[in-house]
Design a protein around this motif. Structure first.
Motif, PDB file in Angstrom:
ATOM      1  N   ALA A   1       0.830  -1.204   0.000  1.00 34.36           N
ATOM      2  CA  ALA A   1       0.000   0.000   0.000  1.00 34.36           C
ATOM      3  C   ALA A   1       0.866   1.255   0.000  1.00 34.36           C
ATOM      4  O   ALA A   1       0.578   2.218  -0.729  1.00 34.36           O
ATOM      5  N   LEU A   2       1.925   1.265   0.797  1.00 33.53           N
ATOM      6  CA  LEU A   2       2.794   2.448   0.846  1.00 33.53           C
ATOM      7  C   LEU A   2       3.520   2.669  -0.471  1.00 33.53           C
ATOM      8  O   LEU A   2       3.690   3.813  -0.909  1.00 33.53           O
ATOM      9  N   VAL A   3       3.909   1.586  -1.129  1.00 30.75           N
ATOM     10  CA  VAL A   3       4.547   1.732  -2.443  1.00 30.75           C
ATOM     11  C   VAL A   3       3.562   2.368  -3.422  1.00 30.75           C
ATOM     12  O   VAL A   3       3.926   3.251  -4.187  1.00 30.75           O
ATOM     13  N   SER A   4       2.318   1.925  -3.365  1.00 31.04           N
ATOM     14  CA  SER A   4       1.298   2.498  -4.251  1.00 31.04           C
ATOM     15  C   SER A   4       1.068   3.978  -3.960  1.00 31.04           C
ATOM     16  O   SER A   4       0.930   4.788  -4.867  1.00 31.04           O
ATOM     17  N   VAL A   5       1.033   4.337  -2.688  1.00 28.94           N
ATOM     18  CA  VAL A   5       0.837   5.736  -2.298  1.00 28.94           C
ATOM     19  C   VAL A   5       2.015   6.588  -2.757  1.00 28.94           C
ATOM     20  O   VAL A   5       1.832   7.688  -3.294  1.00 28.94           O
TER      21      VAL A   5
END
Length: 52
Positions: free
Chosen positions: A46-50
């Motif tokens: 999720a953090l990579v996507s953000v």
């Protein structure tokens, strides 16, 4: 190692520190099966996507 090479930090390190705790693995528990081999942490994904 990142802090040792950049004692004052970088923009990416600042963002990572501020987003830490924004998501938890429990937030994504329904998206993953209970059996089988565990993959990457949903929080990391999720953090990579953000950050992209």
């Amino acid at each position: 190692m990142a802090r040792a090479s950049n004692p004052r930090g970088t923009a990416a390190m600042w963002v990572r520190d501020r987003l830490d705790g924004l998501f938890t693995d429990a937030d994504f528990a329904d998206w993953y099966p209970a059996d089988g081999r565990r993959g990457m942490s949903p929080v990391q994904l999720a953090l990579v996507s953000v950050l992209q």
